[in-house]
Scaffold this motif. Structure first.
Motif, PDB file in Angstrom:
ATOM      1  N   LEU A   1     -15.558   5.419  -6.526  1.00  0.00           N
ATOM      2  CA  LEU A   1     -16.396   6.534  -6.077  1.00  0.00           C
ATOM      3  C   LEU A   1     -15.539   7.670  -5.542  1.00  0.00           C
ATOM      4  CD1 LEU A   1     -19.091   7.869  -5.142  1.00  0.00           C
ATOM      5  CD2 LEU A   1     -18.862   6.536  -3.028  1.00  0.00           C
ATOM      6  N   CYS A   2     -14.596   7.339  -4.668  1.00  0.00           N
ATOM      7  CA  CYS A   2     -13.749   8.363  -4.061  1.00  0.00           C
ATOM      8  C   CYS A   2     -12.873   9.050  -5.105  1.00  0.00           C
ATOM      9  CB  CYS A   2     -12.881   7.747  -2.971  1.00  0.00           C
ATOM     10  SG  CYS A   2     -13.806   7.108  -1.547  1.00  0.00           S
TER      11      CYS A   2
ATOM     12  N   ALA B   1     -13.474   9.423  -8.375  1.00  0.00           N
ATOM     13  CA  ALA B   1     -14.313  10.300  -9.194  1.00  0.00           C
ATOM     14  C   ALA B   1     -14.640  11.588  -8.440  1.00  0.00           C
ATOM     15  CB  ALA B   1     -15.591   9.581  -9.602  1.00  0.00           C
ATOM     16  N   PHE B   2     -14.953  11.440  -7.158  1.00  0.00           N
ATOM     17  CA  PHE B   2     -15.270  12.611  -6.341  1.00  0.00           C
ATOM     18  C   PHE B   2     -14.070  13.533  -6.222  1.00  0.00           C
ATOM     19  CE2 PHE B   2     -15.455  14.840  -2.290  1.00  0.00           C
ATOM     20  CZ  PHE B   2     -16.715  15.402  -2.324  1.00  0.00           C
ATOM     21  N   ARG B   3     -12.886  12.960  -5.960  1.00  0.00           N
ATOM     22  CA  ARG B   3     -11.703  13.786  -5.762  1.00  0.00           C
ATOM     23  C   ARG B   3     -11.223  14.435  -7.066  1.00  0.00           C
ATOM     24  NH1 ARG B   3     -12.133  15.355  -0.783  1.00  0.00           N
ATOM     25  NH2 ARG B   3     -12.197  13.613   0.685  1.00  0.00           N
TER      26      ARG B   3
ATOM     27  N   VAL C   1     -13.242  15.540  -9.483  1.00  0.00           N
ATOM     28  CA  VAL C   1     -14.123  16.717  -9.585  1.00  0.00           C
ATOM     29  C   VAL C   1     -13.713  17.754  -8.555  1.00  0.00           C
ATOM     30  CG1 VAL C   1     -16.501  17.525  -9.381  1.00  0.00           C
ATOM     31  CG2 VAL C   1     -16.026  15.348 -10.520  1.00  0.00           C
ATOM     32  N   ASN C   2     -13.425  17.295  -7.354  1.00  0.00           N
ATOM     33  CA  ASN C   2     -12.976  18.168  -6.278  1.00  0.00           C
ATOM     34  C   ASN C   2     -11.745  18.972  -6.698  1.00  0.00           C
ATOM     35  OD1 ASN C   2     -11.998  17.464  -2.778  1.00  0.00           O
ATOM     36  ND2 ASN C   2     -12.171  19.365  -3.889  1.00  0.00           N
TER      37      ASN C   2
ATOM     38  N   ALA D   1      -7.801   9.876  -2.943  1.00  0.00           N
ATOM     39  CA  ALA D   1      -8.746   8.769  -3.071  1.00  0.00           C
ATOM     40  C   ALA D   1      -8.237   7.534  -2.330  1.00  0.00           C
ATOM     41  CB  ALA D   1      -8.993   8.448  -4.543  1.00  0.00           C
TER      42      ALA D   1
ATOM     43  N   ASP E   1      -9.003   8.207   1.212  1.00  0.00           N
ATOM     44  CA  ASP E   1     -10.430   7.988   1.483  1.00  0.00           C
ATOM     45  C   ASP E   1     -10.742   6.506   1.628  1.00  0.00           C
ATOM     46  OD1 ASP E   1     -11.079  10.698   1.395  1.00  0.00           O
ATOM     47  OD2 ASP E   1     -11.396  10.671  -0.766  1.00  0.00           O
TER      48      ASP E   1
ATOM     49  N   LEU F   1     -16.304  13.001   2.959  1.00  0.00           N
ATOM     50  CA  LEU F   1     -16.527  13.617   1.643  1.00  0.00           C
ATOM     51  C   LEU F   1     -17.328  14.913   1.740  1.00  0.00           C
ATOM     52  CD1 LEU F   1     -17.330  10.443  -0.522  1.00  0.00           C
ATOM     53  CD2 LEU F   1     -15.122  11.580  -0.176  1.00  0.00           C
TER      54      LEU F   1
ATOM     55  N   PHE G   1     -12.625  19.031   1.540  1.00  0.00           N
ATOM     56  CA  PHE G   1     -12.854  19.392   0.140  1.00  0.00           C
ATOM     57  C   PHE G   1     -11.908  20.508  -0.289  1.00  0.00           C
ATOM     58  CE2 PHE G   1     -14.878  21.457  -3.434  1.00  0.00           C
ATOM     59  CZ  PHE G   1     -15.500  20.443  -4.125  1.00  0.00           C
TER      60      PHE G   1
ATOM     61  N   ASN H   1      -6.994  18.041  -1.528  1.00  0.00           N
ATOM     62  CA  ASN H   1      -6.466  17.869  -2.881  1.00  0.00           C
ATOM     63  C   ASN H   1      -5.379  18.867  -3.237  1.00  0.00           C
ATOM     64  OD1 ASN H   1      -7.862  15.624  -3.635  1.00  0.00           O
ATOM     65  ND2 ASN H   1      -9.343  16.650  -4.921  1.00  0.00           N
TER      66      ASN H   1
END
Length: 465
Positions: free
Chosen positions: A47-48, A50-52, A54-55, A133, A136, A160, A166, A170
């Motif tokens: 999850l983390c 995938a989020f990062r 996109v981030n 990630a 996280d 997140l 955000f 990154n």
């Protein structure tokens, strides 16, 4: 005996460690509600990650020159043979450890013929997304080990959803990797738990190694680890063993490896931490780049970074009574406040700790809502608004627009122009570039990725170097 201790450590992350907390019912009441998703570290990491990812793709703006000039530009010079080195690299104030991570990435891109304008601009942040990630995941594990699973889920939400994490986490700043190492390292230090004696001492060695590595990358990270080390020294029963058999050999080994690496890259013996200390602390050389009032980190720095999470973080710090973590934040802010030159990114490692308290506060509200619904009549349940639901709405409504604006709009032109010039240079439409703007206001060869003449204005300090 060792087998029994190891068996105990494996089950530890799923058990709340705070026993004197008046809100212990949060952990106990929701222990049975642990979802299958959060019971797997692989799911959380996926999850983390995938989020990062996109981030990282949504970050298209310029924030701080060091993201490019102290990491990517150096890495580009190592791999491709051309790139600008700022005065810090001529004076041995920076270690090559951090840029070498991206040098490996550039080498892989070059070997597979993927060193195109798009990959050169986005691949480094995608690599940092992987590191983020990991940070996280360990942020969740640390929250779980201290406060329990239910609080950890709310803490991860805070991490997140926060706009500055955000916007900055990154980016290829050494502060970003320092933050990752801080979260990983704190998880392994027994003194940061409510019951240090239940943590196998072998984990402390991992914590020491990670702390030493963080200091090798950013010497100022020692501010955090001095506090943690003194705390460990106060609670451990084997102080002499801790100092003589762990701190000294592990610290010396990492320092030696770091010096050997810099000896190879600089071509001569350079003790980066000493040079860094001389310039930034003994000569106040950092003041050349601007100063702020002593209270800036308290009144503006961390306050702006937390944004609307601030009241929740303060409330969580008070309610949780976890003074070790609160003291860590206060210690770091106070020490950094002594220096005249101040930046948001310097205290980035403390932002997740503050957001952990925000997660605690939100979990208390969620528990209160659940108790109210359970005790109330069916009619009152429908009329009573959810406090935590309102809090989530406010946090998302304020942080999402801020995160998107700062990542997609604010100071975007300097990134876009270099990507455009890179494409033009590849088509041989550019013969040379002169930047008549404040120095280091744009990325450089690491984004252009074409060996043509470029000139910039110089702003190297004229003293203390």
């Amino acid at each position: 005996m060792n087998q029994r201790r190891n068996a105990s450590s494996k089950s530890q992350p799923t058990k709340p460690l705070i026993t004197k907390n008046p809100d212990i019912s949060i952990q106990k009441g929701y222990k049975s509600q642990k979802s299958n998703f959060f019971s797997s570290e692989r799911n959380i990491f996926t999850l983390c990650l995938a989020f990062r990812i996109v981030n990282s793709l949504l970050i298209q703006t310029y924030f701080n020159p060091d993201e490019h000039w102290q990491a990517l530009e150096v890495a580009h010079r190592i791999v491709f043979g051309y790139g600008h080195l700022t005065w810090e690299w001529r004076k041995g104030i920076r270690s090559y450890f951090h840029p070498l991570l991206f040098a490996v990435l550039y080498k892989v891109l070059a070997l597979f013929g993927l060193d195109t304008p798009w990959f050169m601009a986005h691949a480094p942040r995608l690599l940092q997304a992987l590191f983020s990630a990991v940070g996280d995941l360990y942020f969740y594990k640390l929250s779980n080990a201290i406060f329990g699973n239910f609080v950890a889920k709310w803490a991860l939400f805070s991490q997140l959803a926060n706009w500055f994490m955000f916007f900055c986490f990154n980016r290829t700043l050494s502060n970003s990797l320092e933050t990752v190492l801080t979260l990983v390292g704190l998880y392994y230090w027994p003194c940061m738990r409510a019951s240090p004696s239940k943590v196998p001492l072998v984990l402390r060695k991992w914590g020491l190694a990670i702390a030493a590595l963080a200091c090798a990358i950013r010497p100022t990270s020692a501010i955090t680890w001095v506090y943690v080390g003194l705390l460990e020294l106060a609670v451990t029963c084997d102080r002499l063993k801790f100092l003589v058999l762990e701190v000294v050999p592990i610290g010396a080994l990492v320092l030696a490896l770091s010096c050997l690496l810099d000896r190879l890259m600089y071509g001569s013996w350079v003790i980066v931490p000493l040079n860094f200390l001389k310039f930034n602390f003994l000569s106040s050389g950092g003041d050349y780049y601007g100063t702020h009032k002593w209270h800036w980190y308290f009144s503006q720095g961390l306050t702006v970074m937390l944004f609307t999470f601030l009241p929740f973080s303060i409330a969580g710090s008070i309610k949780s009574k976890c003074w070790k973590l609160s003291g860590l934040i206060a210690w770091v802010l106070i020490v950094y406040s002594i220096q005249g030159h101040k930046e948001f990114r310097f205290v980035l490692p403390m932002l997740p700790i503050a957001l952990m308290f925000s997660g605690y506060s939100l979990s208390v509200m969620a528990k209160s809502d659940s108790d109210s619904r359970r005790k109330g009549s069916p009619n009152s349940r429908m009329k009573r608004p959810s406090k935590v639901g309102f809090a989530i709405f406010v946090l998302l409504a304020t942080n999402i627009p801020m995160a998107l604006y700062m990542s997609l709009v604010h100071q975007r032109g300097t990134e876009d122009v270099m990507i455009y010039l890179s494409k033009e240079a590849q088509n041989e439409k550019v013969k040379g570039i002169l930047f008549l703007m404040p120095c280091h206001a744009t990325p450089y060869y690491s984004t252009l990725h074409y060996d043509l003449p470029m000139r910039i204005l110089d702003c190297s300090p004229r003293f203390g170097v």
